[in-house]
Scaffold this active site. Structure first.
Site, mmCIF file in Angstrom:
data_model
loop_
_atom_site.group_PDB
_atom_site.id
_atom_site.type_symbol
_atom_site.label_atom_id
_atom_site.label_comp_id
_atom_site.label_asym_id
_atom_site.label_seq_id
_atom_site.Cartn_x
_atom_site.Cartn_y
_atom_site.Cartn_z
ATOM 1 N N ASN A 11 37.557 46.016 41.666
ATOM 2 C CA ASN A 11 36.777 45.134 40.804
ATOM 3 C C ASN A 11 36.831 43.691 41.274
ATOM 4 O O ASN A 11 37.784 43.274 41.935
ATOM 5 C CB ASN A 11 37.284 45.194 39.353
ATOM 6 C CG ASN A 11 37.063 46.552 38.715
ATOM 7 O OD1 ASN A 11 38.005 47.216 38.321
ATOM 8 N ND2 ASN A 11 35.816 46.978 38.610
ATOM 9 N N GLY A 107 49.789 39.081 49.712
ATOM 10 C CA GLY A 107 48.409 39.079 49.249
ATOM 11 C C GLY A 107 48.110 37.892 48.349
ATOM 12 O O GLY A 107 48.966 37.431 47.593
ATOM 13 N N ALA A 108 46.870 37.415 48.436
ATOM 14 C CA ALA A 108 46.466 36.254 47.641
ATOM 15 C C ALA A 108 46.646 36.512 46.156
ATOM 16 O O ALA A 108 47.054 35.621 45.402
ATOM 17 C CB ALA A 108 45.016 35.902 47.946
ATOM 18 N N ASP A 109 46.354 37.739 45.710
ATOM 19 C CA ASP A 109 46.481 38.052 44.290
ATOM 20 C C ASP A 109 47.918 37.950 43.815
ATOM 21 O O ASP A 109 48.186 37.502 42.689
ATOM 22 C CB ASP A 109 45.913 39.438 43.986
ATOM 23 C CG ASP A 109 46.518 40.536 44.855
ATOM 24 O OD1 ASP A 109 47.089 40.227 45.923
ATOM 25 O OD2 ASP A 109 46.415 41.721 44.460
ATOM 26 N N THR A 132 44.120 48.792 42.175
ATOM 27 C CA THR A 132 43.948 49.954 43.039
ATOM 28 C C THR A 132 45.310 50.410 43.548
ATOM 29 O O THR A 132 45.629 51.597 43.555
ATOM 30 C CB THR A 132 43.022 49.612 44.223
ATOM 31 O OG1 THR A 132 41.810 49.067 43.720
ATOM 32 C CG2 THR A 132 42.723 50.858 45.044
#
Length: 259
Positions: A11, A107-109, A132
């Site tokens: 998403n 990771g950026a998130d 995910t």
């Protein structure tokens, strides 16, 4: 207004901010085949439903774990908003000390979530993001990002189960009445849901023990699509914060324009 864009593998979550206030938020599917124009037209339509348009957006920040879509959304921002967006990971000042062996691999998130969680909940922390993949992130008492763990998300686990077995049906992910399933559908639902809760509780406890104070001294924050469902059936999650990533993007934007 600030448009915050979080691009994930499944998403894309968008948030429209005025100052610190989240005015609107939307969730789109991550589709690598869509062009910048397609996403731009879709976003114009979403803004129109709130009686706004592109000229109301003056700042854009992007967090992405999908390189193919990062360029698409940068192009969309420049074409439809006439704004060169800030992109997490490209020299952006985060204020976060990262103790990972190679900080560029984070990771950026995960960075954005940690920034928001530290500001909102303090430290030490364990952050669980149900996407995910399900990620577990550890922040020590100094507010330093130490690292974490990555597991297959519950959706991936479901798909693997159904695609690799000949006689098991595809089921809806709902909470079964009992852990001991009395039919095949309930047995699958129990294994997926309660099995995943066991994973979450076990991992967060191990994280808290390794951080030092144990669960009593560590705040556990969950975010992502299935966070509410898992939190209601797990025992170690203190807070569910579905807007954690968007809040982190807002905070990062403010830190960088203040420089």
């Amino acid at each position: 207004m600030l448009l915050a864009i979080d691009i994930g593998n499944t998403n894309i979550v968008l948030g429209l901010y005025e100052g610190k206030k989240l005015l609107e938020h939307w969730r789109l599917s991550s589709d690598k085949s869509r062009t910048a124009d397609e996403y731009g037209i879709l976003l114009k339509q979403l803004l129109h439903t709130t009686h706004r348009d592109c000229k109301d957006v003056h700042q854009v920040i992007i967090s992405s774990v999908v390189p193919d879509l990062t360029g698409t959304w940068k192009m969309m921002s420049e074409r439809y908003f006439c704004i060169k967006p800030l992109v997490v990971g490209q020299g952006l000042k985060t204020g976060l000390v990262i103790r990972y062996e190679n900080p560029k691999d984070v990771g950026a998130d995960r960075i954005v979530n940690a920034v928001a969680a530290i500001e909102k909940y303090g430290a030490p922390l364990v952050i669980v993001d149900f996407g995910t993949a399900t990620t577990f992130c550890a922040v020590n008492e100094k507010g330093e990002y130490l690292g974490g763990a990555i597991a297959a998300g519950i959706g991936l686990s479901m798909e693997a189960l159904f695609s690799r077995t000949a006689q098991l049906p595809k089921v809806e992910l709902v909470v079964p009445k009992n852990v001991i399933g009395r039919n095949t559908v309930n047995a699958i639902q129990s294994g997926l849901l309660y099995g995943y809760c066991g994973l979450v509780d076990g991992m967060t406890k191990r994280f808290a023990d390794e951080l030092g104070p144990g669960l009593a001294g560590v705040t556990v924050v969950a975010t992502g699509g299935l966070a509410e469902m898992i939190a209601k059936n797990a025992s170690t999650i203190d807070y569910v914060d579905q807007m954690l990533t968007l809040e982190g993007l807002r905070i990062l934007y403010e830190r960088n324009i203040a420089e």
